[in-house]
Design an enzyme around this catalytic site. Sequence first.
Site, short mmCIF file in Angstrom:
data_model
loop_
_atom_site.label_atom_id
_atom_site.label_comp_id
_atom_site.label_asym_id
_atom_site.label_seq_id
_atom_site.Cartn_x
_atom_site.Cartn_y
_atom_site.Cartn_z
N GLU A 123 0.82 -1.21 0.00
CA GLU A 123 0.00 0.00 0.00
C GLU A 123 0.86 1.26 0.00
O GLU A 123 0.56 2.23 -0.70
CB GLU A 123 -0.96 -0.03 1.19
CG GLU A 123 -2.00 -1.14 1.06
CD GLU A 123 -2.90 -1.26 2.27
OE1 GLU A 123 -4.02 -0.74 2.22
OE2 GLU A 123 -2.47 -1.89 3.26
N GLU A 143 -4.45 -9.56 3.46
CA GLU A 143 -5.41 -9.25 4.51
C GLU A 143 -6.64 -10.17 4.54
O GLU A 143 -7.11 -10.55 5.61
CB GLU A 143 -5.86 -7.79 4.42
CG GLU A 143 -4.83 -6.78 4.90
CD GLU A 143 -3.81 -6.40 3.84
OE1 GLU A 143 -2.98 -5.53 4.10
OE2 GLU A 143 -3.84 -7.01 2.73
#
Length: 269
Positions: A123, A143
């Site tokens: 990210e 995730e």
Amino acid sequence: MNYLTEYPGTIHFEKKDHIAILTLDDPKTLNALSLDILGSLNVLFDAMAEDDDILGVIITGAGRSFIAGANLKNGRVTDPSKITSVERREELFYIHNTLNKIAEFPRPVIAAINGFALGGGAELSLCCDFRFASTKAKIGFPEVKLGGMPGYTGPSRAIRILGVTAAKEMIYTAKNYTAEEAKELGFVSRVVEPEELLSACEEFMGTIVSRAPLAVKYSKIMCNRSQEMSLQSSVEVERLITGILGSTADWGEGMKAFAEKRTPVFQNK
């Protein structure tokens, strides 16, 4: 300003030829994003924004990892009972603010992905203008395997950079992609051998910093903002910025150098 003195520890700072090189170095966590590291990045990017001698930034990691996600050894991350929903939102606001500073930094930023770039590491790299990866890099969003979702601005940026389908593939599968696979999806700009990674980034950034600094700065602002606007609004802002740049000393120098068939000497004004 001596950045090495002011920001010691897990982030090493080097400046060469107008390029700042930030190296995350926390081998025990494979450079996982702790609040301490994010805090240092927050302060560093504020300070670098005020340094007119820095015209580009490269972020990389020491060892075999770029950034191996969030620091999962932090109990606040792994045990929901240790943090309230309000505290979590406040923490995420701080994290997002730091990542936004990287994305909105007024000069180009390259992520030199030397190894693992997972979760928060992937990210953070999406906040950079370019992502160069070593052939040994592993990139992904794990995730959903852990019951969560990328929450460090990943989905929002991935959709804009990769396109909806490729972003969904990476997020839904939670797969660790090789550098070549990530390049096919549009995540990575360039794949090079490990020993060539930093030099490739420096050479590429060196080309950029040789251009007119104000022109590069406002071109980045234009590219970033145009994603958020209608075509008509984007063209209007483009016209405004082009007009502003046309009144700068560097524009005059560029036109004069072109006519005289020489390399321009820009002054960032």
